[in-house]
Design a protein around this motif. Structure first.
Motif, PDB file in Angstrom:
ATOM      1  N   GLY A   1      15.708  10.380  -6.646  1.00 12.75           N
ATOM      2  CA  GLY A   1      15.401   9.697  -7.906  1.00 12.75           C
ATOM      3  C   GLY A   1      13.892   9.565  -8.079  1.00 12.75           C
ATOM      4  N   TYR A   2      13.488   8.781  -9.103  1.00  9.31           N
ATOM      5  CA  TYR A   2      12.072   8.641  -9.464  1.00  9.31           C
ATOM      6  C   TYR A   2      11.619   7.211  -9.135  1.00  9.31           C
ATOM      7  CZ  TYR A   2       7.855   8.878 -12.374  1.00  9.31           C
ATOM      8  OH  TYR A   2       6.562   8.846 -12.825  1.00  9.31           O
ATOM      9  N   ALA A   3      10.636   7.092  -8.257  1.00  8.04           N
ATOM     10  CA  ALA A   3      10.245   5.788  -7.708  1.00  8.04           C
ATOM     11  C   ALA A   3       9.914   4.713  -8.751  1.00  8.04           C
ATOM     12  CB  ALA A   3       9.094   5.976  -6.723  1.00  8.04           C
ATOM     13  N   PRO A   4       9.120   5.008  -9.804  1.00  9.12           N
ATOM     14  CA  PRO A   4       8.803   3.946 -10.764  1.00  9.12           C
ATOM     15  C   PRO A   4      10.045   3.318 -11.392  1.00  9.12           C
ATOM     16  CG  PRO A   4       7.309   5.780 -11.074  1.00  9.12           C
ATOM     17  CD  PRO A   4       8.355   6.243 -10.094  1.00  9.12           C
ATOM     18  N   GLU A   5      11.097   4.116 -11.574  1.00  9.18           N
ATOM     19  CA  GLU A   5      12.332   3.543 -12.133  1.00  9.18           C
ATOM     20  C   GLU A   5      13.037   2.671 -11.095  1.00  9.18           C
ATOM     21  OE1 GLU A   5      13.266   7.257 -15.164  1.00  9.18           O
ATOM     22  OE2 GLU A   5      14.548   6.969 -13.420  1.00  9.18           O
ATOM     23  N   TYR A   6      12.922   3.057  -9.835  1.00  8.42           N
ATOM     24  CA  TYR A   6      13.637   2.307  -8.792  1.00  8.42           C
ATOM     25  C   TYR A   6      13.003   0.935  -8.547  1.00  8.42           C
ATOM     26  CZ  TYR A   6      16.794   6.178  -7.706  1.00  8.42           C
ATOM     27  OH  TYR A   6      17.779   7.127  -7.779  1.00  8.42           O
ATOM     28  N   VAL A   7      11.675   0.821  -8.733  1.00 13.01           N
ATOM     29  CA  VAL A   7      11.070  -0.511  -8.529  1.00 13.01           C
ATOM     30  C   VAL A   7      11.474  -1.469  -9.662  1.00 13.01           C
ATOM     31  CG1 VAL A   7       9.147   0.411  -7.168  1.00 13.01           C
ATOM     32  CG2 VAL A   7       8.794  -0.038  -9.610  1.00 13.01           C
ATOM     33  N   GLU A   8      11.747  -0.929 -10.831  1.00 12.86           N
ATOM     34  CA  GLU A   8      12.252  -1.799 -11.909  1.00 12.86           C
ATOM     35  C   GLU A   8      13.602  -2.380 -11.513  1.00 12.86           C
ATOM     36  OE1 GLU A   8      10.694   0.776 -15.658  1.00 12.86           O
ATOM     37  OE2 GLU A   8      12.192  -0.772 -16.084  1.00 12.86           O
ATOM     38  N   ALA A   9      14.405  -1.546 -10.855  1.00 12.61           N
ATOM     39  CA  ALA A   9      15.721  -2.023 -10.399  1.00 12.61           C
ATOM     40  C   ALA A   9      15.565  -3.107  -9.335  1.00 12.61           C
ATOM     41  CB  ALA A   9      16.533  -0.847  -9.854  1.00 12.61           C
ATOM     42  N   MET A  10      14.540  -2.958  -8.459  1.00 18.49           N
ATOM     43  CA  MET A  10      14.309  -4.008  -7.440  1.00 18.49           C
ATOM     44  C   MET A  10      14.075  -5.347  -8.131  1.00 18.49           C
ATOM     45  SD  MET A  10      11.600  -2.160  -4.902  1.00 18.49           S
ATOM     46  CE  MET A  10      11.907  -0.578  -4.155  1.00 18.49           C
TER      47      MET A  10
ATOM     48  N   ARG B   1       3.005   9.733  -5.702  1.00 13.74           N
ATOM     49  CA  ARG B   1       2.443   8.855  -4.664  1.00 13.74           C
ATOM     50  C   ARG B   1       3.245   8.882  -3.367  1.00 13.74           C
ATOM     51  NH1 ARG B   1       1.316   3.387  -8.106  1.00 13.74           N
ATOM     52  NH2 ARG B   1       0.368   4.433  -9.898  1.00 13.74           N
ATOM     53  N   ARG B   2       4.245   9.716  -3.277  1.00 14.91           N
ATOM     54  CA  ARG B   2       5.058   9.821  -2.068  1.00 14.91           C
ATOM     55  C   ARG B   2       4.180  10.238  -0.890  1.00 14.91           C
ATOM     56  NH1 ARG B   2       9.444   8.186   0.779  1.00 14.91           N
ATOM     57  NH2 ARG B   2      11.282   9.439   0.324  1.00 14.91           N
ATOM     58  N   GLY B   3       4.421   9.674   0.277  1.00 12.83           N
ATOM     59  CA  GLY B   3       3.686  10.043   1.488  1.00 12.83           C
ATOM     60  C   GLY B   3       3.758  11.548   1.715  1.00 12.83           C
ATOM     61  N   GLU B   4       2.649  12.122   2.164  1.00 14.83           N
ATOM     62  CA  GLU B   4       2.552  13.594   2.208  1.00 14.83           C
ATOM     63  C   GLU B   4       3.326  14.244   3.341  1.00 14.83           C
ATOM     64  OE1 GLU B   4      -1.678  14.030   2.008  1.00 14.83           O
ATOM     65  OE2 GLU B   4      -1.693  13.839  -0.177  1.00 14.83           O
ATOM     66  N   THR B   5       3.958  13.442   4.197  1.00  7.98           N
ATOM     67  CA  THR B   5       4.789  14.055   5.247  1.00  7.98           C
ATOM     68  C   THR B   5       6.278  13.994   4.891  1.00  7.98           C
ATOM     69  OG1 THR B   5       4.882  11.992   6.500  1.00  7.98           O
ATOM     70  CG2 THR B   5       3.133  13.563   7.099  1.00  7.98           C
ATOM     71  N   PHE B   6       6.628  13.394   3.751  1.00  8.69           N
ATOM     72  CA  PHE B   6       8.015  13.449   3.282  1.00  8.69           C
ATOM     73  C   PHE B   6       8.189  14.774   2.536  1.00  8.69           C
ATOM     74  CE2 PHE B   6       7.027   8.995   3.825  1.00  8.69           C
ATOM     75  CZ  PHE B   6       8.123   8.533   4.526  1.00  8.69           C
ATOM     76  N   VAL B   7       9.422  15.279   2.522  1.00  9.18           N
ATOM     77  CA  VAL B   7       9.582  16.687   2.159  1.00  9.18           C
ATOM     78  C   VAL B   7       9.146  17.022   0.734  1.00  9.18           C
ATOM     79  CG1 VAL B   7      12.018  16.722   1.393  1.00  9.18           C
ATOM     80  CG2 VAL B   7      11.047  18.678   2.624  1.00  9.18           C
ATOM     81  N   THR B   8       9.363  16.140  -0.237  1.00  9.07           N
ATOM     82  CA  THR B   8       9.010  16.510  -1.619  1.00  9.07           C
ATOM     83  C   THR B   8       7.502  16.696  -1.775  1.00  9.07           C
ATOM     84  OG1 THR B   8       8.984  14.172  -2.271  1.00  9.07           O
ATOM     85  CG2 THR B   8      11.008  15.416  -2.732  1.00  9.07           C
TER      86      THR B   8
ATOM     87  N   THR C   1       0.822  -1.224   0.000  1.00  5.39           N
ATOM     88  CA  THR C   1       0.000   0.000   0.000  1.00  5.39           C
ATOM     89  C   THR C   1       0.854   1.272   0.000  1.00  5.39           C
ATOM     90  OG1 THR C   1      -0.119  -0.074   2.414  1.00  5.39           O
ATOM     91  CG2 THR C   1      -1.943  -1.093   1.206  1.00  5.39           C
ATOM     92  N   GLY C   2       2.177   1.114   0.088  1.00  2.00           N
ATOM     93  CA  GLY C   2       3.070   2.279   0.123  1.00  2.00           C
ATOM     94  C   GLY C   2       3.418   2.766  -1.271  1.00  2.00           C
ATOM     95  N   GLN C   3       4.235   3.810  -1.337  1.00  2.13           N
ATOM     96  CA  GLN C   3       4.649   4.361  -2.641  1.00  2.13           C
ATOM     97  C   GLN C   3       5.274   3.276  -3.517  1.00  2.13           C
ATOM     98  OE1 GLN C   3       7.305   8.086  -3.822  1.00  2.13           O
ATOM     99  NE2 GLN C   3       8.633   6.418  -3.211  1.00  2.13           N
ATOM    100  N   ASP C   4       6.348   2.656  -3.036  1.00  2.00           N
ATOM    101  CA  ASP C   4       7.091   1.695  -3.860  1.00  2.00           C
ATOM    102  C   ASP C   4       6.264   0.443  -4.118  1.00  2.00           C
ATOM    103  OD1 ASP C   4       9.057   3.539  -3.537  1.00  2.00           O
ATOM    104  OD2 ASP C   4      10.514   2.197  -2.598  1.00  2.00           O
ATOM    105  N   GLY C   5       5.555  -0.014  -3.077  1.00  2.00           N
ATOM    106  CA  GLY C   5       4.763  -1.237  -3.210  1.00  2.00           C
ATOM    107  C   GLY C   5       3.737  -1.115  -4.314  1.00  2.00           C
TER     108      GLY C   5
END
Ligand code: NAP
Ligand code: G4F
Length: 311
Positions: free
Chosen positions: A224-233, A187-194, A10-14
């Motif tokens: 970085g940009y999350a959708p690209e990072y999940v591809e790396a996972m 989709r980043r959580g709204e309490t993180f700075v960006t 349910t998180g950004q990366d998930g």
């Protein structure tokens, strides 16, 4: 059909990872927490009715603090790949609830790894490690940098990192660490700075609020940009052997630059809208602080006085 289990779905990366895995033809099992409010907003668009024979996304209640649920899940699903993304992931909040952070972000990893070992399920395991583990180690940081964690969150992640390495070495579990620098998205959580900044800019522009309170504007992050990072996972789990990898952009910017850029983009002057609140600064326990200073000559005098008293 390959099967993946995702904690933290349910998180950004998930949510991005689940999309990616479904697109690749996986059957995806996600663990979600029972909450009194809806916490599945980020995966609503990929939700499938489990009664549909073609459904490939299945959600299961569970909590990283509960070993039994995790064990049952792994035993019943028998996944080919486990992406362990669930965590208390907010650094500042980890100072407020350090014990809970250790339980969920730290021990939660051990609970999964041990369930894999005991079940005999041959799942490949991805551990969501973090650049926060580098802490006060001078930049630039890489796979060879020694961890110097500076928060309960980072310490819990270092523990998890080594647990993954240990299960790889001791039991031959395919356990890979992805040490990821900050990655962001809408989709980043709204309490993180960006998201906090971009959300505030939109609301200020729409006349819904006037100010935003921020902490340290001088800290720098490699964003970085999350959708690209999940591809790396996913790629990390497709390799021949498990290993540890660092992922970042190699470019760093300050929070101040982010603020200037975001307000400027909306035609606003950030000086009119940003205020500093010390409460959002990271309260480290000043590891270099010296709590007791006593001048040497004074010490000699004090010692002399004490000797005099005893006489
Ligand atoms: P996030 O948006 O905060 O998502 C965290 C997920 O963990 C949510 O699904 C949350 O569920 C779940 N969770 C929290 N406590 C749980 C518990 N006790 N039991 C079960 N699930 C629990 O984090 P993210 O940005 O997607 O990051 C994913 C992972 O990568 C995290 O482990 C994070 O620490 C790590 N990481 C992130 C970054 C980054 O820049 N984003 C960088 C390096 C590493 P709810 O929705 O119910 O709260
Ligand atoms: O957005 P942040 O809260 O992210 P932080 O602490 O770097 O952690 C994120 O990235 C880590 C990877 O290195 C992950 F492991 C972790 O799970 C999380 O995803 O803060 C970024 C910077 C910090 O230096 C903070 O001090 O922004 C600064 N900041 C300034 N004002 C603020 C604020 N951060 C927050 N959250 N809120 C503020 O008002």
């Amino acid at each position: 059909m390959p099967k993946a289990l995702v904690t933290g779905i349910t998180g950004q990366d998930g949510s991005y990872l689940a999309e990616l895995l479904l697109a690749k033809g996986y059957q995806v099992h996600g663990m979600i927490r029972k909450a009194s409010t809806f916490n599945t907003e980020r995966i609503e668009h990929i939700y499938q009715d489990p009664h549909d024979p073609a459904a490939r996304l299945f959600l299961h209640y569970g909590d990283l603090a509960n070993a039994e649920q995790l064990t049952n899940l792994i035993y019943n699903v028998r996944p080919d790949e486990i992406y362990h993304l669930g965590a208390l992931s907010h650094v500042k909040v980890s100072f407020d609830i350090p014990e809970y952070t250790g339980d969920v972000t730290g021990l939660g990893t051990t609970r999964i790894l041990d369930a894999v070992r005991r079940s005999g399920v041959k799942a490949r395991f991805y551990q969501a490690s973090s650049s926060e583990m580098f802490g006060s180690a001078p930049p630039p940081q890489s796979e060879t940098t020694t961890f110097q964690p500076r928060s309960p969150y980072a310490i819990a992640k270092v523990y998890s990192y080594w647990m993954a390495v240990n299960y790889r070495q001791a039991y031959g579990v395919f356990a890979t660490n992805g040490i990821l620098f900050n990655h962001e998205s809408p989709r980043r959580g709204e309490t993180f700075v960006t998201r906090k900044v971009t959300r505030a800019v939109a609301r200020i522009r729409a006349g819904m609020q006037k100010k935003v309170f921020l902490g340290n504007l001088e800290s720098k992050r490699d964003w970085g940009y999350a959708p690209e990072y999940v591809e790396a996972m996913w790629s990390m789990l497709q390799r021949d052997a498990a290993d540890d990898f660092v992922l970042g952009t190699g470019e760093s910017h300050s929070v101040r630059e982010l603020v200037e850029e975001a307000f400027g983009y909306a035609g606003l002057d950030w000086h009119d809208h940003v205020e500093i609140d010390q409460g959002y600064f990271r309260k480290f326990v000043r590891p270099n602080e010296i709590f007791f200073l006593l001048n040497f000559s004074d010490a000699g005098q004090l010692a002399g006085d004490l000797i005099e008293d005893r006489r």
